[in-house]
Design a protein around this motif. Sequence first.
Motif, PDB file in Angstrom:
ATOM      1  N   THR A 321       0.879  -1.094  -0.165  1.00 39.79           N
ATOM      2  CA  THR A 321      -0.103   0.046   0.003  1.00 39.79           C
ATOM      3  C   THR A 321       0.911   1.187   0.023  1.00 39.79           C
ATOM      4  O   THR A 321       0.525   2.266  -0.648  1.00 39.79           O
ATOM      5  CB  THR A 321      -0.785   0.019   1.280  1.00 39.79           C
ATOM      6  OG1 THR A 321      -1.804  -1.306   1.281  1.00 39.79           O
ATOM      7  CG2 THR A 321      -1.999   1.333   1.290  1.00 39.79           C
ATOM      8  N   ILE A 322       1.758   1.123   1.062  1.00 39.69           N
ATOM      9  CA  ILE A 322       2.865   2.266   1.133  1.00 39.69           C
ATOM     10  C   ILE A 322       3.567   2.504  -0.321  1.00 39.69           C
ATOM     11  O   ILE A 322       3.591   3.716  -1.017  1.00 39.69           O
ATOM     12  CB  ILE A 322       3.806   2.066   1.743  1.00 39.69           C
ATOM     13  CG1 ILE A 322       3.196   2.100   3.535  1.00 39.69           C
ATOM     14  CG2 ILE A 322       5.151   3.309   1.836  1.00 39.69           C
ATOM     15  CD1 ILE A 322       4.241   1.583   4.491  1.00 39.69           C
ATOM     16  N   GLY A 323       4.075   1.486  -1.118  1.00 43.42           N
ATOM     17  CA  GLY A 323       4.609   1.544  -2.410  1.00 43.42           C
ATOM     18  C   GLY A 323       3.662   2.058  -3.554  1.00 43.42           C
ATOM     19  O   GLY A 323       4.179   2.920  -4.340  1.00 43.42           O
ATOM     20  N   GLU A 324       2.339   1.704  -3.538  1.00 46.01           N
ATOM     21  CA  GLU A 324       1.495   2.269  -4.687  1.00 46.01           C
ATOM     22  C   GLU A 324       1.053   3.567  -4.468  1.00 46.01           C
ATOM     23  O   GLU A 324       1.257   4.407  -5.521  1.00 46.01           O
ATOM     24  CB  GLU A 324       0.310   1.244  -4.619  1.00 46.01           C
ATOM     25  CG  GLU A 324      -0.557   1.365  -5.806  1.00 46.01           C
ATOM     26  CD  GLU A 324      -1.931   0.750  -6.046  1.00 46.01           C
ATOM     27  OE1 GLU A 324      -2.348   0.394  -7.289  1.00 46.01           O
ATOM     28  OE2 GLU A 324      -2.171   0.155  -4.773  1.00 46.01           O
ATOM     29  N   GLU A 325       0.583   3.796  -3.191  1.00 43.87           N
ATOM     30  CA  GLU A 325       0.048   5.236  -3.194  1.00 43.87           C
ATOM     31  C   GLU A 325       0.976   6.412  -2.718  1.00 43.87           C
ATOM     32  O   GLU A 325       0.673   7.384  -3.104  1.00 43.87           O
ATOM     33  CB  GLU A 325      -0.919   5.299  -1.718  1.00 43.87           C
ATOM     34  CG  GLU A 325      -2.294   4.059  -2.032  1.00 43.87           C
ATOM     35  CD  GLU A 325      -3.547   4.434  -1.347  1.00 43.87           C
ATOM     36  OE1 GLU A 325      -3.356   5.330  -0.318  1.00 43.87           O
ATOM     37  OE2 GLU A 325      -4.468   4.196  -1.971  1.00 43.87           O
ATOM     38  N   TRP A 326       2.090   5.890  -2.224  1.00 42.04           N
ATOM     39  CA  TRP A 326       3.228   7.049  -1.896  1.00 42.04           C
ATOM     40  C   TRP A 326       4.528   6.606  -2.691  1.00 42.04           C
ATOM     41  O   TRP A 326       5.459   7.658  -2.585  1.00 42.04           O
ATOM     42  CB  TRP A 326       3.619   6.810  -0.531  1.00 42.04           C
ATOM     43  CG  TRP A 326       2.418   7.226   0.315  1.00 42.04           C
ATOM     44  CD1 TRP A 326       1.614   5.926   0.997  1.00 42.04           C
ATOM     45  CD2 TRP A 326       1.521   8.227   0.811  1.00 42.04           C
ATOM     46  NE1 TRP A 326       0.563   6.575   1.796  1.00 42.04           N
ATOM     47  CE2 TRP A 326       0.619   7.782   1.520  1.00 42.04           C
ATOM     48  CE3 TRP A 326       1.668   9.670   0.153  1.00 42.04           C
ATOM     49  CZ2 TRP A 326      -0.225   8.695   2.150  1.00 42.04           C
ATOM     50  CZ3 TRP A 326       0.829  10.499   0.781  1.00 42.04           C
ATOM     51  CH2 TRP A 326      -0.361  10.042   1.635  1.00 42.04           C
ATOM     52  N   GLY A 327       4.456   5.699  -3.537  1.00 46.06           N
ATOM     53  CA  GLY A 327       5.801   5.427  -4.488  1.00 46.06           C
ATOM     54  C   GLY A 327       7.090   5.259  -3.921  1.00 46.06           C
ATOM     55  O   GLY A 327       7.127   5.018  -2.561  1.00 46.06           O
ATOM     56  N   PHE A 328       7.998   5.368  -4.704  1.00 50.35           N
ATOM     57  CA  PHE A 328       9.491   5.173  -4.106  1.00 50.35           C
ATOM     58  C   PHE A 328       9.930   5.972  -3.062  1.00 50.35           C
ATOM     59  O   PHE A 328      10.381   5.617  -2.079  1.00 50.35           O
ATOM     60  CB  PHE A 328      10.432   5.230  -5.276  1.00 50.35           C
ATOM     61  CG  PHE A 328      11.899   5.104  -5.034  1.00 50.35           C
ATOM     62  CD1 PHE A 328      12.427   4.003  -4.752  1.00 50.35           C
ATOM     63  CD2 PHE A 328      12.635   6.439  -4.716  1.00 50.35           C
ATOM     64  CE1 PHE A 328      13.851   3.885  -4.341  1.00 50.35           C
ATOM     65  CE2 PHE A 328      13.964   6.255  -4.263  1.00 50.35           C
ATOM     66  CZ  PHE A 328      14.688   4.968  -4.136  1.00 50.35           C
ATOM     67  N   ALA A 329       9.267   7.466  -3.295  1.00 55.09           N
ATOM     68  CA  ALA A 329       9.539   8.164  -2.189  1.00 55.09           C
ATOM     69  C   ALA A 329       9.145   7.968  -0.783  1.00 55.09           C
ATOM     70  O   ALA A 329       9.907   8.038   0.242  1.00 55.09           O
ATOM     71  CB  ALA A 329       9.034   9.593  -2.488  1.00 55.09           C
ATOM     72  N   GLY A 330       7.828   7.553  -0.709  1.00 56.36           N
ATOM     73  CA  GLY A 330       7.236   7.085   0.496  1.00 56.36           C
ATOM     74  C   GLY A 330       7.726   5.715   0.990  1.00 56.36           C
ATOM     75  O   GLY A 330       8.293   5.872   2.289  1.00 56.36           O
ATOM     76  N   CYS A 331       8.412   4.983   0.233  1.00 58.16           N
ATOM     77  CA  CYS A 331       9.022   3.714   0.781  1.00 58.16           C
ATOM     78  C   CYS A 331      10.468   3.931   1.346  1.00 58.16           C
ATOM     79  O   CYS A 331      10.821   3.558   2.468  1.00 58.16           O
ATOM     80  CB  CYS A 331       9.206   2.601  -0.593  1.00 58.16           C
ATOM     81  SG  CYS A 331       7.838   2.028  -1.135  1.00 58.16           S
ATOM     82  N   ALA A 332      10.979   5.140   0.679  1.00 57.48           N
ATOM     83  CA  ALA A 332      12.322   5.591   1.039  1.00 57.48           C
ATOM     84  C   ALA A 332      12.070   6.298   2.402  1.00 57.48           C
ATOM     85  O   ALA A 332      12.956   5.855   3.244  1.00 57.48           O
ATOM     86  CB  ALA A 332      13.040   6.587  -0.035  1.00 57.48           C
TER      87      ALA A 332
END
Length: 421
Positions: A321-332
Amino acid sequence: MSVQQGNRFFFNVDWITILIYICLCTIGFVNIYASIYNPDTSTVFSFGSNYGKQLIFILTGLVLGLSILLLDAKFFSVFSPIIYGITIFLLLVVLVIGRKVAGNQAWIPLGSFRLQPSEFAKFGTALLLARYISSYAPKLRDIKSIFFAAVIVILPLFFIMLQPDTGSALVFLSFMFPLYREGLSGYFLLIFLGMIVLFVADFLLPPYIIVPVILAVGGFFAFQNKRKQKVLFSIALAVLIAIVYLFVVKLAYTSVLQPHQRTRIEIMLGLKTDPKGAGYNVNQSKIAIGSGQLTGRGFLQGTQTKYGYVPEQSTDFIFSTIGEEWGFAGCAVVISLFAFLLLRLINLAERQRSTFSRVYGYCVASIIFFHIFINIGMTIGIIPVIGIPLPFISYGGSSLWSFTVLLFIFLKLDANRMGFI
Protein backbone atom coordinates in the motif's frame (compact mmCIF):
# COMPACT_ATOMS: atom_id res chain seq x y z
CA MET A 1 8.98 11.25 42.58
CA SER A 2 10.21 14.78 43.38
CA VAL A 3 9.99 17.68 40.87
CA GLN A 4 13.77 17.51 40.38
CA GLN A 5 13.66 13.75 39.78
CA GLY A 6 10.73 14.20 37.40
CA ASN A 7 12.64 16.79 35.38
CA ARG A 8 15.71 14.54 35.23
CA PHE A 9 13.54 11.61 34.15
CA PHE A 10 11.93 13.73 31.43
CA PHE A 11 15.36 14.80 30.22
CA ASN A 12 16.85 11.28 30.24
CA VAL A 13 14.11 9.58 28.20
CA ASP A 14 15.07 9.35 24.53
CA TRP A 15 12.20 11.32 23.05
CA ILE A 16 13.70 11.12 19.56
CA THR A 17 13.03 7.37 19.53
CA ILE A 18 9.51 7.95 20.84
CA LEU A 19 8.94 10.48 18.03
CA ILE A 20 10.05 7.88 15.45
CA TYR A 21 7.70 5.38 17.09
CA ILE A 22 4.77 7.82 16.81
CA CYS A 23 5.62 8.58 13.16
CA LEU A 24 5.67 4.87 12.26
CA CYS A 25 2.38 4.21 14.08
CA THR A 26 0.79 7.17 12.26
CA ILE A 27 2.05 5.88 8.90
CA GLY A 28 0.59 2.50 9.79
CA PHE A 29 -2.83 3.94 10.63
CA VAL A 30 -2.98 6.04 7.44
CA ASN A 31 -2.09 3.08 5.23
CA ILE A 32 -4.39 0.63 7.02
CA TYR A 33 -7.16 3.15 6.40
CA ALA A 34 -6.20 3.29 2.71
CA SER A 35 -5.96 -0.49 2.36
CA ILE A 36 -9.59 -1.08 3.38
CA TYR A 37 -11.09 2.28 2.38
CA ASN A 38 -14.71 2.25 1.22
CA PRO A 39 -16.12 5.67 0.21
CA ASP A 40 -19.62 4.59 1.26
CA THR A 41 -18.82 3.41 4.77
CA SER A 42 -15.33 4.59 5.73
CA THR A 43 -15.05 7.24 8.43
CA VAL A 44 -11.88 7.81 10.44
CA PHE A 45 -13.61 7.00 13.75
CA SER A 46 -15.38 3.84 12.63
CA PHE A 47 -14.20 1.71 15.53
CA GLY A 48 -15.76 -1.45 14.12
CA SER A 49 -13.30 -1.40 11.20
CA ASN A 50 -9.67 -2.49 11.24
CA TYR A 51 -8.36 1.09 11.03
CA GLY A 52 -10.69 2.13 13.85
CA LYS A 53 -9.44 -0.75 15.97
CA GLN A 54 -5.86 0.14 15.05
CA LEU A 55 -6.43 3.68 16.32
CA ILE A 56 -7.53 2.19 19.64
CA PHE A 57 -4.47 -0.07 19.65
CA ILE A 58 -2.20 2.93 19.03
CA LEU A 59 -3.74 5.06 21.78
CA THR A 60 -3.72 2.22 24.31
CA GLY A 61 -0.18 1.36 23.19
CA LEU A 62 0.95 4.90 23.99
CA VAL A 63 -0.64 4.64 27.44
CA LEU A 64 1.06 1.26 27.91
CA GLY A 65 4.43 2.66 26.81
CA LEU A 66 4.22 5.70 29.07
CA SER A 67 3.16 3.47 31.97
CA ILE A 68 6.30 1.39 31.44
CA LEU A 69 8.39 4.57 31.70
CA LEU A 70 6.93 5.17 35.17
CA LEU A 71 7.99 1.77 36.53
CA ASP A 72 11.21 1.13 38.41
CA ALA A 73 13.84 0.01 35.90
CA LYS A 74 14.94 -2.81 38.22
CA PHE A 75 11.49 -4.37 37.87
CA PHE A 76 12.35 -5.82 34.46
CA SER A 77 15.53 -7.51 35.61
CA VAL A 78 14.09 -8.86 38.87
CA PHE A 79 10.87 -10.19 37.32
CA SER A 80 12.30 -11.34 33.97
CA PRO A 81 12.03 -15.08 34.92
CA ILE A 82 8.36 -14.60 35.86
CA ILE A 83 7.60 -12.66 32.66
CA TYR A 84 9.33 -15.36 30.62
CA GLY A 85 7.41 -18.07 32.49
CA ILE A 86 4.07 -16.34 31.80
CA THR A 87 4.80 -16.14 28.07
CA ILE A 88 5.75 -19.84 27.99
CA PHE A 89 2.51 -20.66 29.84
CA LEU A 90 0.50 -18.69 27.26
CA LEU A 91 2.27 -20.56 24.45
CA LEU A 92 1.09 -23.81 26.07
CA VAL A 93 -2.44 -22.47 26.58
CA VAL A 94 -2.79 -21.49 22.92
CA LEU A 95 -2.04 -25.10 21.92
CA VAL A 96 -5.06 -26.21 23.96
CA ILE A 97 -7.71 -23.49 23.51
CA GLY A 98 -6.24 -21.43 20.68
CA ARG A 99 -8.21 -20.47 17.59
CA LYS A 100 -6.89 -21.78 14.30
CA VAL A 101 -6.52 -19.15 11.56
CA ALA A 102 -4.95 -19.92 8.15
CA GLY A 103 -3.67 -23.26 9.47
CA ASN A 104 -1.98 -21.80 12.58
CA GLN A 105 -3.35 -22.30 16.09
CA ALA A 106 -1.68 -19.14 17.34
CA TRP A 107 -4.43 -16.97 18.86
CA ILE A 108 -6.29 -17.02 22.18
CA PRO A 109 -9.84 -15.65 21.69
CA LEU A 110 -10.76 -12.94 24.21
CA GLY A 111 -14.18 -11.76 23.10
CA SER A 112 -13.76 -9.82 19.87
CA PHE A 113 -9.99 -9.56 20.45
CA ARG A 114 -7.46 -12.28 19.65
CA LEU A 115 -4.26 -12.46 21.69
CA GLN A 116 -1.16 -13.87 19.96
CA PRO A 117 1.23 -15.12 22.69
CA SER A 118 4.14 -15.61 20.26
CA GLU A 119 4.38 -11.83 19.87
CA PHE A 120 4.81 -11.31 23.61
CA ALA A 121 7.23 -14.23 23.93
CA LYS A 122 9.82 -12.12 22.10
CA PHE A 123 10.30 -9.52 24.84
CA GLY A 124 9.94 -12.20 27.53
CA THR A 125 12.81 -14.12 25.95
CA ALA A 126 14.86 -10.95 25.49
CA LEU A 127 14.49 -10.06 29.17
CA LEU A 128 15.50 -13.49 30.49
CA LEU A 129 18.39 -13.76 28.04
CA ALA A 130 19.68 -10.36 29.18
CA ARG A 131 19.26 -11.42 32.83
CA TYR A 132 21.11 -14.70 32.28
CA ILE A 133 24.05 -13.15 30.43
CA SER A 134 24.40 -10.24 32.86
CA SER A 135 24.21 -12.47 35.94
CA TYR A 136 25.73 -15.82 35.01
CA ALA A 137 27.49 -15.68 31.65
CA PRO A 138 29.36 -12.40 31.10
CA LYS A 139 31.29 -14.02 28.26
CA LEU A 140 29.68 -16.66 26.06
CA ARG A 141 32.79 -18.72 25.42
CA ASP A 142 32.19 -21.99 27.24
CA ILE A 143 29.78 -24.73 26.23
CA LYS A 144 27.74 -24.48 29.44
CA SER A 145 26.89 -20.79 29.07
CA ILE A 146 26.13 -21.18 25.35
CA PHE A 147 23.91 -24.17 26.09
CA PHE A 148 21.74 -22.39 28.68
CA ALA A 149 21.48 -19.26 26.50
CA ALA A 150 20.35 -21.49 23.62
CA VAL A 151 17.74 -23.23 25.81
CA ILE A 152 16.20 -19.85 26.73
CA VAL A 153 15.74 -19.09 23.03
CA ILE A 154 14.84 -22.56 21.76
CA LEU A 155 12.10 -23.31 24.33
CA PRO A 156 9.58 -20.69 23.07
CA LEU A 157 10.68 -21.37 19.48
CA PHE A 158 9.77 -25.04 19.94
CA PHE A 159 6.28 -24.30 21.28
CA ILE A 160 5.63 -21.78 18.49
CA MET A 161 6.62 -24.40 15.90
CA LEU A 162 3.93 -26.69 17.37
CA GLN A 163 1.22 -24.16 16.43
CA PRO A 164 2.75 -24.28 13.71
CA ASP A 165 3.73 -20.62 13.14
CA THR A 166 6.97 -20.85 11.18
CA GLY A 167 7.27 -17.10 10.63
CA SER A 168 7.13 -16.18 14.32
CA ALA A 169 9.46 -19.06 15.19
CA LEU A 170 12.11 -17.89 12.71
CA VAL A 171 12.19 -14.47 14.42
CA PHE A 172 13.89 -16.12 17.39
CA LEU A 173 16.96 -16.72 15.22
CA SER A 174 17.59 -12.98 15.53
CA PHE A 175 18.85 -13.59 19.09
CA MET A 176 22.03 -14.90 17.46
CA PHE A 177 23.21 -11.30 16.95
CA PRO A 178 23.09 -10.06 20.58
CA LEU A 179 24.77 -13.32 21.62
CA TYR A 180 27.54 -12.61 19.10
CA ARG A 181 27.90 -9.08 20.54
CA GLU A 182 28.38 -10.61 24.00
CA GLY A 183 31.22 -12.93 23.02
CA LEU A 184 29.73 -15.81 21.05
CA SER A 185 32.38 -17.09 18.65
CA GLY A 186 32.16 -15.92 15.05
CA TYR A 187 32.26 -19.57 14.04
CA PHE A 188 28.63 -19.87 15.15
CA LEU A 189 27.65 -17.10 12.75
CA LEU A 190 29.55 -18.88 9.99
CA ILE A 191 27.72 -22.09 10.87
CA PHE A 192 24.43 -20.19 10.76
CA LEU A 193 25.22 -18.76 7.32
CA GLY A 194 26.43 -22.18 6.18
CA MET A 195 23.10 -23.70 7.22
CA ILE A 196 21.27 -21.13 5.07
CA VAL A 197 23.52 -21.89 2.08
CA LEU A 198 23.04 -25.64 2.50
CA PHE A 199 19.29 -25.17 2.89
CA VAL A 200 19.05 -23.38 -0.46
CA ALA A 201 21.49 -25.78 -2.15
CA ASP A 202 19.45 -28.75 -0.93
CA PHE A 203 16.61 -27.61 -3.20
CA LEU A 204 18.66 -26.53 -6.19
CA LEU A 205 21.16 -29.39 -6.42
CA PRO A 206 20.93 -33.18 -5.98
CA PRO A 207 22.70 -34.87 -3.01
CA TYR A 208 25.28 -36.59 -5.26
CA ILE A 209 26.67 -33.12 -6.06
CA ILE A 210 26.35 -31.43 -2.64
CA VAL A 211 27.85 -34.26 -0.56
CA PRO A 212 31.11 -34.50 -2.60
CA VAL A 213 31.45 -30.70 -2.39
CA ILE A 214 31.10 -30.86 1.41
CA LEU A 215 33.67 -33.66 1.57
CA ALA A 216 36.05 -31.72 -0.69
CA VAL A 217 35.80 -28.56 1.44
CA GLY A 218 36.29 -30.62 4.60
CA GLY A 219 39.28 -32.40 3.01
CA PHE A 220 40.86 -29.06 2.08
CA PHE A 221 40.68 -27.74 5.64
CA ALA A 222 41.85 -31.10 7.01
CA PHE A 223 44.91 -30.94 4.76
CA GLN A 224 45.65 -27.41 5.98
CA ASN A 225 45.49 -28.59 9.61
CA LYS A 226 46.81 -32.15 9.22
CA ARG A 227 49.01 -31.93 12.31
CA LYS A 228 46.32 -30.63 14.65
CA GLN A 229 44.31 -33.58 15.92
CA LYS A 230 41.66 -31.50 17.75
CA VAL A 231 41.05 -29.40 14.64
CA LEU A 232 40.84 -32.53 12.47
CA PHE A 233 38.23 -33.98 14.81
CA SER A 234 36.20 -30.74 14.65
CA ILE A 235 36.38 -30.72 10.84
CA ALA A 236 35.23 -34.35 10.63
CA LEU A 237 32.36 -33.62 13.00
CA ALA A 238 31.35 -30.52 10.99
CA VAL A 239 31.33 -32.52 7.74
CA LEU A 240 29.19 -35.25 9.33
CA ILE A 241 26.74 -32.70 10.75
CA ALA A 242 26.49 -30.91 7.39
CA ILE A 243 25.61 -34.14 5.58
CA VAL A 244 23.05 -35.14 8.22
CA TYR A 245 21.61 -31.60 8.06
CA LEU A 246 20.87 -32.04 4.34
CA PHE A 247 18.65 -35.03 5.05
CA VAL A 248 17.03 -33.36 8.07
CA VAL A 249 16.08 -30.39 5.87
CA LYS A 250 14.41 -32.70 3.37
CA LEU A 251 12.59 -34.54 6.17
CA ALA A 252 11.40 -31.29 7.76
CA TYR A 253 10.36 -29.98 4.35
CA THR A 254 8.14 -32.96 3.64
CA SER A 255 6.87 -33.69 7.18
CA VAL A 256 6.82 -30.39 9.11
CA LEU A 257 6.04 -27.58 6.68
CA GLN A 258 2.50 -27.06 5.46
CA PRO A 259 1.82 -27.54 1.70
CA HIS A 260 1.38 -23.80 1.14
CA GLN A 261 4.70 -23.11 2.90
CA ARG A 262 6.50 -25.64 0.70
CA THR A 263 4.97 -24.05 -2.39
CA ARG A 264 6.12 -20.59 -1.31
CA ILE A 265 9.70 -21.78 -0.91
CA GLU A 266 9.63 -23.43 -4.33
CA ILE A 267 8.25 -20.27 -5.95
CA MET A 268 10.87 -18.08 -4.25
CA LEU A 269 13.68 -20.37 -5.45
CA GLY A 270 12.28 -20.39 -8.97
CA LEU A 271 11.40 -24.09 -8.89
CA LYS A 272 7.72 -23.42 -9.53
CA THR A 273 5.58 -20.66 -11.01
CA ASP A 274 2.02 -20.22 -9.78
CA PRO A 275 0.88 -16.66 -10.54
CA LYS A 276 -2.77 -17.43 -9.79
CA GLY A 277 -2.20 -19.62 -6.76
CA ALA A 278 0.46 -19.44 -4.04
CA GLY A 279 2.40 -16.78 -5.95
CA TYR A 280 -0.65 -14.54 -6.35
CA ASN A 281 -0.02 -12.43 -3.23
CA VAL A 282 3.56 -11.64 -4.15
CA ASN A 283 2.78 -10.93 -7.81
CA GLN A 284 0.00 -8.51 -6.91
CA SER A 285 2.20 -6.91 -4.25
CA LYS A 286 5.00 -6.32 -6.75
CA ILE A 287 2.52 -4.87 -9.25
CA ALA A 288 1.21 -2.49 -6.58
CA ILE A 289 4.68 -1.35 -5.50
CA GLY A 290 5.90 -0.98 -9.09
CA SER A 291 2.84 0.99 -10.18
CA GLY A 292 3.61 3.64 -7.56
CA GLN A 293 6.76 4.67 -9.47
CA LEU A 294 8.53 7.72 -7.98
CA THR A 295 5.86 9.62 -6.05
CA GLY A 296 2.95 7.19 -5.98
CA ARG A 297 -0.62 7.29 -7.26
CA GLY A 298 -1.74 9.40 -4.32
CA PHE A 299 -3.61 8.79 -1.07
CA LEU A 300 -6.66 6.55 -1.68
CA GLN A 301 -5.86 6.46 -5.40
CA GLY A 302 -4.12 3.08 -5.65
CA THR A 303 -6.05 0.72 -7.93
CA GLN A 304 -4.46 -2.47 -6.55
CA THR A 305 -5.25 -1.24 -3.06
CA LYS A 306 -8.69 0.20 -3.78
CA TYR A 307 -10.00 -2.93 -5.47
CA GLY A 308 -8.45 -5.39 -3.00
CA TYR A 309 -6.16 -7.24 -5.39
CA VAL A 310 -3.50 -7.82 -2.71
CA PRO A 311 -4.69 -10.22 0.04
CA GLU A 312 -3.77 -9.43 3.67
CA GLN A 313 -2.93 -5.88 2.60
CA SER A 314 -3.53 -4.29 6.00
CA THR A 315 -1.34 -6.86 7.79
CA ASP A 316 1.51 -8.78 6.15
CA PHE A 317 1.42 -6.84 2.86
CA ILE A 318 0.92 -3.30 4.18
CA PHE A 319 4.18 -2.23 2.50
CA SER A 320 2.53 -2.71 -0.91
CA THR A 321 0.00 0.00 0.00
CA ILE A 322 2.84 2.36 0.86
CA GLY A 323 4.58 1.55 -2.42
CA GLU A 324 1.50 2.07 -4.59
CA GLU A 325 0.07 5.22 -3.02
CA TRP A 326 3.30 6.95 -1.96
CA GLY A 327 5.76 5.53 -4.49
CA PHE A 328 9.50 5.14 -4.17
CA ALA A 329 9.65 8.37 -2.16
CA GLY A 330 7.21 7.01 0.44
CA CYS A 331 9.02 3.68 0.64
CA ALA A 332 12.33 5.53 1.08
CA VAL A 333 10.87 7.59 3.94
CA VAL A 334 9.59 4.48 5.75
CA ILE A 335 12.83 2.54 5.27
CA SER A 336 14.84 5.60 6.37
CA LEU A 337 12.76 5.89 9.55
CA PHE A 338 13.38 2.22 10.30
CA ALA A 339 17.11 2.59 9.56
CA PHE A 340 17.33 5.63 11.85
CA LEU A 341 15.45 3.74 14.57
CA LEU A 342 17.80 0.74 14.33
CA LEU A 343 20.93 2.89 14.37
CA ARG A 344 19.51 4.83 17.30
CA LEU A 345 18.81 1.63 19.24
CA ILE A 346 22.32 0.29 18.63
CA ASN A 347 23.82 3.62 19.71
CA LEU A 348 21.69 3.59 22.88
CA ALA A 349 22.64 -0.03 23.57
CA GLU A 350 26.35 0.75 23.32
CA ARG A 351 26.13 3.59 25.84
CA GLN A 352 24.54 1.43 28.55
CA ARG A 353 26.47 0.98 31.76
CA SER A 354 24.87 -2.36 32.63
CA THR A 355 25.23 -5.60 30.71
CA PHE A 356 21.53 -6.31 31.20
CA SER A 357 20.48 -3.10 29.45
CA ARG A 358 23.01 -3.52 26.64
CA VAL A 359 22.01 -7.11 25.86
CA TYR A 360 18.34 -6.24 25.97
CA GLY A 361 18.92 -3.24 23.67
CA TYR A 362 20.63 -5.43 21.09
CA CYS A 363 17.77 -7.95 21.34
CA VAL A 364 15.27 -5.17 20.59
CA ALA A 365 17.26 -3.95 17.57
CA SER A 366 17.74 -7.49 16.24
CA ILE A 367 14.07 -8.46 16.53
CA ILE A 368 12.88 -5.27 14.83
CA PHE A 369 15.51 -5.62 12.08
CA PHE A 370 14.52 -9.23 11.40
CA HIS A 371 10.85 -8.26 11.08
CA ILE A 372 11.61 -5.36 8.74
CA PHE A 373 13.93 -7.40 6.52
CA ILE A 374 11.61 -10.39 6.23
CA ASN A 375 8.38 -8.42 5.81
CA ILE A 376 9.63 -6.04 3.13
CA GLY A 377 11.59 -8.86 1.49
CA MET A 378 8.48 -11.00 1.07
CA THR A 379 6.40 -8.11 -0.34
CA ILE A 380 8.96 -7.59 -3.11
CA GLY A 381 9.43 -11.32 -3.74
CA ILE A 382 12.98 -11.98 -2.56
CA ILE A 383 11.95 -13.98 0.55
CA PRO A 384 9.23 -16.65 0.93
CA VAL A 385 5.94 -15.43 2.39
CA ILE A 386 6.07 -16.51 6.03
CA GLY A 387 3.59 -14.06 7.49
CA ILE A 388 5.20 -11.72 10.00
CA PRO A 389 4.08 -8.09 10.53
CA LEU A 390 5.92 -4.87 9.72
CA PRO A 391 6.72 -3.32 13.14
CA PHE A 392 4.38 -0.50 14.26
CA ILE A 393 2.75 -0.35 10.80
CA SER A 394 0.88 -3.62 10.17
CA TYR A 395 -2.60 -4.00 11.59
CA GLY A 396 -2.88 -5.98 14.82
CA GLY A 397 -3.18 -5.33 18.53
CA SER A 398 -0.87 -8.12 19.70
CA SER A 399 1.82 -7.03 17.25
CA LEU A 400 1.65 -3.32 18.07
CA TRP A 401 1.45 -3.80 21.83
CA SER A 402 4.29 -6.33 21.91
CA PHE A 403 6.58 -4.06 19.87
CA THR A 404 5.57 -1.13 22.07
CA VAL A 405 6.42 -3.03 25.25
CA LEU A 406 9.66 -4.31 23.68
CA LEU A 407 10.74 -0.78 22.75
CA PHE A 408 9.58 1.14 25.82
CA ILE A 409 11.20 -1.27 28.27
CA PHE A 410 14.52 -0.45 26.63
CA LEU A 411 13.76 3.28 26.70
CA LYS A 412 13.11 2.95 30.44
CA LEU A 413 16.38 1.07 30.94
CA ASP A 414 18.20 3.74 28.91
CA ALA A 415 16.62 6.56 30.95
CA ASN A 416 17.97 4.83 34.06
CA ARG A 417 21.44 4.14 32.58
CA MET A 418 23.22 6.27 35.18
CA GLY A 419 22.00 3.82 37.81
CA PHE A 420 22.89 0.15 38.16
CA ILE A 421 20.62 -2.74 37.22
